[in-house]
Design a protein around this motif. Structure first.
Motif, PDB file in Angstrom:
ATOM      1  N   ASN A  12       0.886  -1.366   0.072  1.00  0.00           N
ATOM      2  CA  ASN A  12       0.096   0.046   0.116  1.00  0.00           C
ATOM      3  C   ASN A  12       1.062   1.323   0.007  1.00  0.00           C
ATOM      4  OD1 ASN A  12       0.790  -0.419   2.735  1.00  0.00           O
ATOM      5  ND2 ASN A  12      -0.996   0.753   3.781  1.00  0.00           N
ATOM      6  N   LYS A  13       2.335   0.994  -0.038  1.00  0.00           N
ATOM      7  CA  LYS A  13       2.837   2.546  -0.224  1.00  0.00           C
ATOM      8  C   LYS A  13       3.585   2.436  -1.613  1.00  0.00           C
ATOM      9  CE  LYS A  13       3.302   2.174   4.457  1.00  0.00           C
ATOM     10  NZ  LYS A  13       2.775   1.101   4.788  1.00  0.00           N
ATOM     11  N   GLY A  15       6.317   4.353  -3.659  1.00  0.00           N
ATOM     12  CA  GLY A  15       7.590   5.112  -3.414  1.00  0.00           C
ATOM     13  C   GLY A  15       8.500   5.403  -4.565  1.00  0.00           C
ATOM     14  N   ARG A  29       6.892   9.614  -1.262  1.00  0.00           N
ATOM     15  CA  ARG A  29       6.202   8.395  -0.843  1.00  0.00           C
ATOM     16  C   ARG A  29       4.537   8.761  -0.374  1.00  0.00           C
ATOM     17  NH1 ARG A  29       8.819   5.456   3.467  1.00  0.00           N
ATOM     18  NH2 ARG A  29       8.150   7.102   4.757  1.00  0.00           N
ATOM     19  N   THR A  30       3.786   7.937  -0.779  1.00  0.00           N
ATOM     20  CA  THR A  30       2.479   8.220  -0.540  1.00  0.00           C
ATOM     21  C   THR A  30       1.803   6.906   0.025  1.00  0.00           C
ATOM     22  OG1 THR A  30       0.225   8.950  -1.375  1.00  0.00           O
ATOM     23  CG2 THR A  30       1.569   7.935  -2.995  1.00  0.00           C
ATOM     24  N   THR A  31       0.754   6.735   0.739  1.00  0.00           N
ATOM     25  CA  THR A  31       0.370   5.663   1.180  1.00  0.00           C
ATOM     26  C   THR A  31      -1.406   5.644   0.965  1.00  0.00           C
ATOM     27  OG1 THR A  31       1.871   5.780   3.206  1.00  0.00           O
ATOM     28  CG2 THR A  31       0.106   4.163   3.413  1.00  0.00           C
ATOM     29  N   SER A 175      -0.526   4.067  10.131  1.00  0.00           N
ATOM     30  CA  SER A 175      -0.428   2.628   9.884  1.00  0.00           C
ATOM     31  C   SER A 175      -0.799   1.766  11.167  1.00  0.00           C
ATOM     32  CB  SER A 175       0.943   2.086   9.535  1.00  0.00           C
ATOM     33  OG  SER A 175       1.799   2.194  10.586  1.00  0.00           O
ATOM     34  N   ILE A 292      10.268   1.869   6.503  1.00  0.00           N
ATOM     35  CA  ILE A 292       9.091   1.790   5.595  1.00  0.00           C
ATOM     36  C   ILE A 292       9.244   1.646   4.280  1.00  0.00           C
ATOM     37  CG2 ILE A 292       6.345   2.755   5.027  1.00  0.00           C
ATOM     38  CD1 ILE A 292       6.519   3.876   8.144  1.00  0.00           C
ATOM     39  N   ASP A 293       8.378   0.844   3.399  1.00  0.00           N
ATOM     40  CA  ASP A 293       8.700   0.766   1.934  1.00  0.00           C
ATOM     41  C   ASP A 293       9.000   2.132   1.286  1.00  0.00           C
ATOM     42  OD1 ASP A 293       8.331  -1.973   2.480  1.00  0.00           O
ATOM     43  OD2 ASP A 293       6.380  -2.412   1.346  1.00  0.00           O
ATOM     44  N   ASN A 294       9.909   2.059   0.328  1.00  0.00           N
ATOM     45  CA  ASN A 294      10.379   3.394  -0.154  1.00  0.00           C
ATOM     46  C   ASN A 294      11.039   3.128  -1.625  1.00  0.00           C
ATOM     47  OD1 ASN A 294      13.340   3.617   0.454  1.00  0.00           O
ATOM     48  ND2 ASN A 294      12.426   2.864   2.311  1.00  0.00           N
TER      49      ASN A 294
END
Length: 335
Positions: A12-13, A15, A29-31, A175, A292-294
């Motif tokens: 859901n990230k 990046g 990044r946007t979530t 989150s 966090i995922d990037n």
């Protein structure tokens, strides 16, 4: 001097990042955030990424202050991850590579986390705990591969926490794991939960089922949501510290590196830090910008691969939902 752009969208990230010789130029990044009590589904997550990807790309290039002509290689997450979001972002990366006439490289998501963690912390050859919403693995480097010493046999630790957050209907913003961490700080009563370590592997599905079936009764009997979050965190993190400690001893290592979204959790870092202190080892971890995922982790790992001479044929530039960490030959690392 290699300048790489990286696209990440395995969950859901979304990046996108640009790196030049180990220097972060931009990390945007946007979530995709769903309402409390709901998870994110592949189709809706892919739609979010499609809607946002061009604005994030524009923002990234502006922040980095680079033009497409300065980019040497376009990198994207090849896997593992959710199929629809992975495909969506891979299509954008491939389109950009064609438009800019640049080579393209597919990067293993986990190796992106590890290489970014090593770059930011300066860890040389750590035993790695990789913990996120989709993955839980204990990893160490040996003979040109990142070897998996232990892993979850069912769901990931982040998935366990996220799904418990749905049970007690707490917010997914920023989150669910972060919000559980904040509640856990105020927990006072410990609930005895199943503790499931099987050799070097761990299992979280039974703990989750136990909590799902008993949460209502526990809340009625005087336990608070804070107590339940505290108890769940302490139990699952103790399991992770135990298996990491065994890998550390087996490898005769003096470093532990925590990567992945759950790696931001301060309590996990504290517990791992205590274990490392007892063993004379050093703990390395990063903050939310890099754990966090990037996109920057994909750019960095891709740049390392590119500099080491790795090239990808166009017909191989697809995605692989199940892309094992130990499938990748780490030609950029020197033993």
């Amino acid at each position: 001097m290699v300048t790489a752009i990286g696209f990440e969208g395995s969950a859901n990230k979304l990046g996108i990042g640009v790196i030049r010789d180990g220097k972060v130029l931009a990390n945007c990044r946007t979530t995709y955030i769903t309402p409390p009590g709901e998870g994110f589904l592949p189709k809706e997550t892919a739609q979010h990424h499609r809607q946002k990807v061009l604005s994030v790309l524009k923002q990234c290039l502006e922040e980095a202050g680079v033009s497409p002509s300065e980019i040497d290689v376009v990198c994207y997450t090849k896997g593992p991850g959710m199929g629809a979001p992975l495909s969506t972002v891979a299509v954008v990366a491939k389109t950009v590579a064609q438009l800019w006439n640049k080579p393209i490289l597919g990067v293993n998501h986990c190796i992106g986390h590890i290489e970014m963690g090593r770059l930011i912390t300066g860890a040389k050859n750590p035993t790695v705990l990789y913990v996120s919403g989709g993955n839980t693995q204990v990893i160490a480097y040996a003979r040109k591969r990142y070897r998996i010493f232990g892993e979850t046999i069912d769901i990931a630790v982040g998935n366990c926490l996220d799904r418990f957050a749905r049970v007690i209907k707490i917010s997914n913003d920023p989150s669910p794991g972060y919000n559980i961490e904040q509640l856990a700080k105020h927990g006072k009563k410990f609930v005895q939960l199943p503790y499931c370590v099987k050799g070097m592997d761990v299992s979280f599905s039974g703990i989750l089922t136990y909590m799902e079936e008993r949460t209502s009764n526990l809340l009625r009997s005087g336990f608070t949501p804070e107590d339940l979050c505290f108890s769940l965190q302490e139990t699952v993190f103790a399991m992770l510290v135990e298996t990491t400690e065994r890998a550390l001893a087996h490898c005769n290592s003096s470093e532990v590196l925590i990567v992945g979204g759950v790696g931001c959790n301060v309590r996990l870092q504290e517990m791992m830090g205590e274990m490392c202190k007892e063993r004379g080892a050093k703990l390395f971890a990063t903050d939310e910008r890099f754990c966090i995922d990037n996109g920057i982790m994909i750019a960095h790992a891709g740049a390392e691969m590119f500099q080491a001479g790795v090239r990808m044929r166009w017909e191989d530039s697809g995605i692989t939902q199940r892309y094992r960490t130990d499938e990748v030959e780490t030609v950029w690392r020197v033993d």
